[in-house]
Design a protein around this motif. Sequence first.
Motif, PDB file in Angstrom:
ATOM      1  N   GLU A   1       0.798  -1.229   0.000  1.00  0.00           N
ATOM      2  CA  GLU A   1       0.000   0.000   0.000  1.00  0.00           C
ATOM      3  C   GLU A   1       0.826   1.272   0.000  1.00  0.00           C
ATOM      4  O   GLU A   1       0.518   2.198   0.738  1.00  0.00           O
ATOM      5  CB  GLU A   1      -0.903  -0.018   1.231  1.00  0.00           C
ATOM      6  CG  GLU A   1      -0.168   0.071   2.594  1.00  0.00           C
ATOM      7  CD  GLU A   1       0.258  -1.257   3.201  1.00  0.00           C
ATOM      8  OE1 GLU A   1       0.366  -2.231   2.444  1.00  0.00           O
ATOM      9  OE2 GLU A   1       0.485  -1.318   4.418  1.00  0.00           O
TER      10      GLU A   1
ATOM     11  N   HIS B   1      -8.092  -4.278  -0.241  1.00  0.00           N
ATOM     12  CA  HIS B   1      -7.188  -4.296   0.906  1.00  0.00           C
ATOM     13  C   HIS B   1      -6.147  -3.174   0.799  1.00  0.00           C
ATOM     14  O   HIS B   1      -5.982  -2.367   1.720  1.00  0.00           O
ATOM     15  CB  HIS B   1      -6.499  -5.668   0.962  1.00  0.00           C
ATOM     16  CG  HIS B   1      -5.519  -5.848   2.073  1.00  0.00           C
ATOM     17  ND1 HIS B   1      -5.767  -6.677   3.138  1.00  0.00           N
ATOM     18  CD2 HIS B   1      -4.290  -5.321   2.285  1.00  0.00           C
ATOM     19  CE1 HIS B   1      -4.728  -6.639   3.966  1.00  0.00           C
ATOM     20  NE2 HIS B   1      -3.820  -5.830   3.471  1.00  0.00           N
ATOM     21  N   GLU B   2      -5.471  -3.104  -0.337  1.00  0.00           N
ATOM     22  CA  GLU B   2      -4.408  -2.098  -0.482  1.00  0.00           C
ATOM     23  C   GLU B   2      -4.992  -0.691  -0.529  1.00  0.00           C
ATOM     24  O   GLU B   2      -4.392   0.246   0.004  1.00  0.00           O
ATOM     25  CB  GLU B   2      -3.571  -2.379  -1.738  1.00  0.00           C
ATOM     26  CG  GLU B   2      -2.961  -3.776  -1.842  1.00  0.00           C
ATOM     27  CD  GLU B   2      -2.152  -4.202  -0.621  1.00  0.00           C
ATOM     28  OE1 GLU B   2      -1.708  -3.318   0.140  1.00  0.00           O
ATOM     29  OE2 GLU B   2      -1.977  -5.421  -0.412  1.00  0.00           O
TER      30      GLU B   2
ATOM     31  N   HIS C   1      -5.819   0.518   2.947  1.00  0.00           N
ATOM     32  CA  HIS C   1      -4.603   0.926   3.657  1.00  0.00           C
ATOM     33  C   HIS C   1      -4.293   2.414   3.459  1.00  0.00           C
ATOM     34  O   HIS C   1      -3.570   3.005   4.259  1.00  0.00           O
ATOM     35  CB  HIS C   1      -3.402   0.147   3.127  1.00  0.00           C
ATOM     36  CG  HIS C   1      -3.087  -1.112   3.875  1.00  0.00           C
ATOM     37  ND1 HIS C   1      -3.018  -1.175   5.247  1.00  0.00           N
ATOM     38  CD2 HIS C   1      -2.781  -2.360   3.427  1.00  0.00           C
ATOM     39  CE1 HIS C   1      -2.685  -2.411   5.603  1.00  0.00           C
ATOM     40  NE2 HIS C   1      -2.548  -3.152   4.523  1.00  0.00           N
TER      41      HIS C   1
ATOM     42  N   GLU D   1      -3.294  -3.768   9.373  1.00  0.00           N
ATOM     43  CA  GLU D   1      -3.686  -4.955   8.614  1.00  0.00           C
ATOM     44  C   GLU D   1      -5.098  -5.452   8.935  1.00  0.00           C
ATOM     45  O   GLU D   1      -5.792  -5.976   8.070  1.00  0.00           O
ATOM     46  CB  GLU D   1      -2.675  -6.079   8.833  1.00  0.00           C
ATOM     47  CG  GLU D   1      -1.276  -5.753   8.327  1.00  0.00           C
ATOM     48  CD  GLU D   1      -1.236  -5.339   6.873  1.00  0.00           C
ATOM     49  OE1 GLU D   1      -2.182  -5.639   6.128  1.00  0.00           O
ATOM     50  OE2 GLU D   1      -0.241  -4.690   6.484  1.00  0.00           O
TER      51      GLU D   1
ATOM     52  N   ALA E   1      -7.380  -3.205   6.933  1.00  0.00           N
ATOM     53  CA  ALA E   1      -7.289  -3.442   5.486  1.00  0.00           C
ATOM     54  C   ALA E   1      -7.985  -4.761   5.144  1.00  0.00           C
ATOM     55  O   ALA E   1      -8.714  -4.861   4.160  1.00  0.00           O
ATOM     56  CB  ALA E   1      -5.831  -3.462   5.058  1.00  0.00           C
TER      57      ALA E   1
ATOM     58  N   TYR F   1      -3.683 -10.332  10.580  1.00  0.00           N
ATOM     59  CA  TYR F   1      -4.605 -10.043   9.488  1.00  0.00           C
ATOM     60  C   TYR F   1      -5.996 -10.611   9.777  1.00  0.00           C
ATOM     61  O   TYR F   1      -6.983  -9.892   9.847  1.00  0.00           O
ATOM     62  CB  TYR F   1      -4.121 -10.675   8.181  1.00  0.00           C
ATOM     63  CG  TYR F   1      -2.904 -10.026   7.567  1.00  0.00           C
ATOM     64  CD1 TYR F   1      -3.044  -9.171   6.479  1.00  0.00           C
ATOM     65  CD2 TYR F   1      -1.629 -10.285   8.048  1.00  0.00           C
ATOM     66  CE1 TYR F   1      -1.936  -8.580   5.888  1.00  0.00           C
ATOM     67  CE2 TYR F   1      -0.515  -9.697   7.458  1.00  0.00           C
ATOM     68  CZ  TYR F   1      -0.675  -8.847   6.385  1.00  0.00           C
ATOM     69  OH  TYR F   1       0.425  -8.273   5.806  1.00  0.00           O
TER      70      TYR F   1
HETATM   71 ZN   LIG Z   1      -2.015  -5.162   4.223  1.00  0.00          ZN
END
Ligand SMILES: [Zn+2]
Length: 850
Positions: free
Chosen positions: A268, A297-298, A301, A320, A323, A380
């Motif tokens: 990210e 996800h990215e 971030h 995390e 994200a 995560y």
């Molecule tokens: Zn990540």
Amino acid sequence: MSREFAFPGTKQRWAPDRVVDIRHLALVLQVDPAARSVAGVATLQVVVIADATHAVELDAVELTIEAVEVDGKRAAFRHDGKRLRIELPEAVAAGDDLAITVTYHGVPRRGLYFIAPDEAYPHKPVQVWTQGQDEDSRYWFPCFDAPNAKATSELTVTVPATLFALSNGSLVSDRTDGDRRTLHWRLDVPHSCYLITLAIGELSMIETRWRDVPVVYYVERGREAAAQRTLARTPDMLELFSNRFGVPYPYPRYAQVFVADFIFGGMENTSATTLTDTVLLDERAAIDYDVDSLVAHELAHQWFGDLVTCRDWGEGWLNEGFATYSEYIWREHHEGRDAADLELDEWAEMYFGEDSGRYRRTIAIKRYDEPIDIFDHHLYDKGARVLHMLRDVVGDAAFWRALTHYLGKHRHGVVESRDLARAVEESTGKNLDWFFSQWVIDGAGHPELSVEIRWDAGERLATVTVEQTQKSDATTPVFRIPARVRFRVAGHDRDVALDIVDARHVFHIRLDAEPDQAIFDPGRVVLAQVKISKGEPLWLAELTGATLAIDRSAAAQALGKQGGPAAERALGDALERDRFWAVRGAAALALAALRSKAATARLVKALGVEVHPRARRMIARALGELVHDATAGSALAQVVERGDASYFVEAEAALALGKTRTARAGELLRAAATRDSFMDVIRQYAYRGLAEARDDSALGFLLDGLRWGRVSQGRRAAAMALANLVRGRRDREARDVRERLEQVLGDRDFRVQAAAVEALAVIGDPAAIAALRRMVERELDGRLRRRGKEVIRDLQDGTAVGEDVRRLRDELGELRTLATTLRERLERLEARTSEPDAASRGKKAKKTKR
Ligand SMILES: [Zn+2]
């Protein structure tokens, strides 16, 4: 059995002291892809924090420092190859400005990666890209390499004129001068230095927009259509997250660049995400696969991680967890809750596996060797599940409001878990310290629940008994669990809140009439391993009619374990008729667990008629559970031989075919392994299938699959298949395989190295310890070092699995087949002797289940 996360001697790590506040970082670089080198000048504009400061230390690993200037004057410095100590000409008072300029060059082994074709991979592009997280920026520029310092940044880079270079923020200028091209990028929003990026290559640009923000995709020339296909929903995600988080996307531009041989899925980097090019979808892959989770996800971030950053890596879940949870937020919006809920089960599985197979730890942690050690499934997946529970505890509207407050309050700053707790409290009034304590800061593990649901017709009273059966100790608490139970009475769902606070807790709930459904924790919100005891009719009704697909799938699973004619009928119907593909898939897996001829027949039929590829894939997997079943084997053989529209169905059928141990499996899987596919998925699964088929003659074939020059994913699968075939063996062939895998520990492909470590763990031969030790000593990648150390420890303790496990697994398969045959014979006998009608049999079953 779960082990300690920390090794003996592992110390606590804290965010470093800050002598100066870095306000702006400017890099002026020349990058030479052929020489794999970088040279340039780093200028840091800083404000002194502490009074009478006379030296500043920076991280600069394996760089050659040529000169240092402070405010334009030469300064003395010392560099030990890791730390650069700069003596200030005179002591400086707090609040004073300084400009520190470092001239340097280097040939980085980390942080900055050089990709080029070679004799084995002649089509590989020439690229240079960076990966700073978590402590590798120091390998390519001098910096204060910790997340708790934030600065605006600019990067000017000169490269060969045929190449393009991407960095953070906006492009200020782009000049070509003869055979050199110089690009200047600038980001005026402060960020941590692990997020500074550079990606160089022959890149095509695809440009679109979200609101006024340019949204740009960069990809190797010739792959533009795939990039567009893969990233098409990015603007929709920007819109969704801007609305949900209550803070519009905070940067002037959003770029995503695909690079070769990337060592993560994505990174990210602020306003300029890097993605692995292995996810570029071709048309066939796009039938039943997307990378929205990675893209979302990215992107998420950019808020959680980049705008608001964990104070130290021990608080990394604040990056995390959010994200990862944002993948759910996107799916829920784009495909609906049922599709999003599939992520919940996946995350739980990953986390439970790590918890039982590797170690148990608190999510926020201080005791670790290297930051990368904690980028695991606790961080995560469990992190995301904790946020899902948090959302449930405070309610939807309050959750979004709390996130907006948290992001606003800590914008451009750094955070720890308590900051999130405070922000939630400030915006909801709820003190959730108990929640963060048990799930994040002090508590590890998760509840293991035994739940019983009973109905007293006379009193019209439902009783829900919840027991926490996990062993509680210094780290694993008795949890406080806000949950609910959902009753379906006269066609309506009614949710009743249960505040579970004791190790054993009994709830009595009065209802107007007997419920048709009684679902503990509908939507499986609570991160727990749950055993539920309730009457079969409740399970049957849940499978047929529960509102949420995740609950219908759970019912399918329970009925598969329970068995019996009513379960078999209901599962068969769900396989054919449920409106959500994953429930049809869950019914398939449950039917396979019944191992009856009729169930197999329904599965074979479904494999032929199911239209949703992802359900078809699950049906293939289900058929693979039927070891030595000729009908299942031949149905799967047909799919492998003829192929399927979906790569993934074809691949899954290959693995499943191997599992059935059908006579023709070896020949068909060798043929399948010649087919190229997205992510090499067919070859991967064919290799795995060969190991499952216990085809010992495949060793040579698999060794060839492991060779340098083949596709990375297939090589990794070959390594694991080889290990599975020789697991526990100590003969000559097994030794040759082990030695080959030991060589691969030094491979140039990080992921293949990682597969070799896992493969050696599977083989379980302590003879591999010496090679693993050498790998741990020389290896620069922290992930390999950590896992290497774990495997060495396991091999020393003899806890790695051996021959006995393989033999037991084989015997179990045979026993299951025998049990099926016997049960069918018994059922036929019963039918002949007692002839009870179906209704009374059903009733009797119901009574015994209570
Ligand atoms: Zn990540």
